[in-house]
Design an enzyme around this catalytic site. Structure first.
Site, short mmCIF file in Angstrom:
data_model
loop_
_atom_site.label_atom_id
_atom_site.label_comp_id
_atom_site.label_asym_id
_atom_site.label_seq_id
_atom_site.Cartn_x
_atom_site.Cartn_y
_atom_site.Cartn_z
N HIS A 35 29.76 31.76 26.66
CA HIS A 35 30.41 32.82 25.87
C HIS A 35 31.21 32.21 24.72
O HIS A 35 31.19 32.72 23.60
CB HIS A 35 31.39 33.61 26.74
CG HIS A 35 30.77 34.33 27.89
ND1 HIS A 35 30.94 33.94 29.20
CD2 HIS A 35 29.98 35.44 27.94
CE1 HIS A 35 30.30 34.77 30.00
NE2 HIS A 35 29.69 35.69 29.27
N GLN A 59 24.89 49.65 33.13
CA GLN A 59 23.77 48.70 33.04
C GLN A 59 23.47 48.03 34.37
O GLN A 59 22.58 47.19 34.45
CB GLN A 59 24.01 47.67 31.94
CG GLN A 59 25.07 46.64 32.24
CD GLN A 59 25.36 45.76 31.05
OE1 GLN A 59 25.93 46.21 30.05
NE2 GLN A 59 24.94 44.50 31.10
P1 AMP Z 1 27.56 38.66 29.68
O1 AMP Z 1 29.03 38.51 29.82
O2 AMP Z 1 26.79 37.97 30.75
O3 AMP Z 1 27.13 40.07 29.41
O4 AMP Z 1 27.18 37.84 28.38
C1 AMP Z 1 27.78 38.13 27.14
C2 AMP Z 1 27.02 37.41 26.07
O5 AMP Z 1 27.07 36.01 26.32
C3 AMP Z 1 25.55 37.79 26.01
O6 AMP Z 1 25.16 37.89 24.66
C4 AMP Z 1 24.88 36.65 26.70
O7 AMP Z 1 23.54 36.44 26.27
C5 AMP Z 1 25.77 35.49 26.26
N1 AMP Z 1 25.61 34.36 27.17
C6 AMP Z 1 25.71 34.38 28.53
N2 AMP Z 1 25.44 33.17 29.03
C7 AMP Z 1 25.14 32.37 27.98
C8 AMP Z 1 24.76 31.00 27.84
N3 AMP Z 1 24.62 30.21 28.90
N4 AMP Z 1 24.52 30.53 26.60
C9 AMP Z 1 24.64 31.33 25.51
N5 AMP Z 1 25.01 32.63 25.58
C10 AMP Z 1 25.26 33.13 26.78
#
Ligand code: AMP
Length: 278
Positions: A35, A59
């Protein structure tokens, strides 16, 4: 850095950011370096950076997954402050959904495979929350991770279709040193599962080498069997898709760019990952 926990607090704080570009990073919290890499892209590109932390109920199609999703707001805010974020929006469900959201989005068929059929309603829920957040935050740029390859493609689609005029920036997947894609869900793995999990990337990253040796169907079968050899892991699906239409390919020559994506259970945790094949 201001932390706004209600819509009203957020809108007031947002006014102070009206004299420059705003970059937006939507998250569900339990933040990790993946993140933060999105935040860093935003801080570099935009005058102001806004991060939302909201575990979006619409979701989730598995209530247990929603209930056990890690929530670590204080630690998240400490990380964000160090990273140069200007404003955090950590609303309650009533701020985002004052009444049940019944909108159904046209996702252009981009949800017809991959996560789409396996997690019904998931991407419509993503579209609900992202459009609602876009309406509130009104950013010029929004940053999403390639980790969720299908999600970025779908967000790009509806952002364009609905005329938001927001530039969607796709950022690379950040991994642990052992190759496991960083994810909030990694903290839910048992020590044995955590040790096994890097095997997923170890296998899928070999996909480009398989192109000369076997057909698409054989490559999928080969990778599935290799991952399943580890007793902690169980493949739900592996697919090779056209990176722009997100439709499965049958032959390596079917698309200019091919992405391999997969979901693998380390029960009850479900891990997803993807790599570019060509
Ligand atoms: P989430 O909190 O899982 O909904 O993720 C929020 C954002 O962070 C989304 O755009 C994810 O694709 C991105 N994200 C989560 N894990 C990673 C990672 N390992 N590398 C890059 N972006 C990430």
């Amino acid at each position: 850095m201001i932390v706004a926990k209600t819509l009203q607090e957020f809108l007031q704080a947002r006014e102070a950011l009206s004299n420059g570009n705003v970059g937006f990073v939507p998250t569900m919290g339990a933040l990790h370096q993946g993140h933060i890499s999105l935040v860093e892209h935003s801080v570099e590109k935009c005058k102001y950076t806004v991060v939302s932390i909201f575990v979006n109920p619409t979701q989730f199609n598995n209530q247990n997954d929603l209930a056990t999703y890690p929530r670590t707001l204080e630690a998240d805010c400490a990380l964000l402050e160090k990273s140069g974020v200007d404003l955090v929006f950590a609303p309650g469900v009533e701020d985002i959904y004052p009444s049940p959201d019944e909108r159904v989005f046209d996702l252009g068929g981009l949800d017809s495979c991959g996560e789409g059929p396996r997690t019904p309603g998931h991407f419509n829920g993503v579209a609900q929350v992202v459009t609602r957040l876009f309406d509130i935050v009104k950013p010029q740029f929004a940053f999403f991770g390639q980790k969720d390859f299908q999600q970025v493609a779908i967000v790009k689609h509806f952002t364009k279709k609905l005329g938001y005029g927001i530039e969607i920036v796709q950022c690379p997947t950040l991994r642990e040193e052992d190759g496991l894609a960083k994810s909030s869900r990694n903290t839910l793995l048992t020590p044995a599962q955590r040790e096994a999990a890097p095997h997923i990337y170890e296998c899928i990253k070999t996909a480009p080498e398989l192109m000369d040796k076997m057909s698409v169907a054989e490559a999928v079968k080969h990778l599935q069997e290799r991952i399943n050899q580890n007793s902690e892991l169980e493949v739900e699906y592996i697919e090779m898709v056209d990176a722009s239409t997100l439709k499965p390919v049958e032959k390596w020559s079917d698309a200019q760019e091919i992405q391999l994506w997969c979901a693998v259970y380390a029960r009850p945790v479900r891990l997803i990952d993807n790599v570019k094949v060509k």
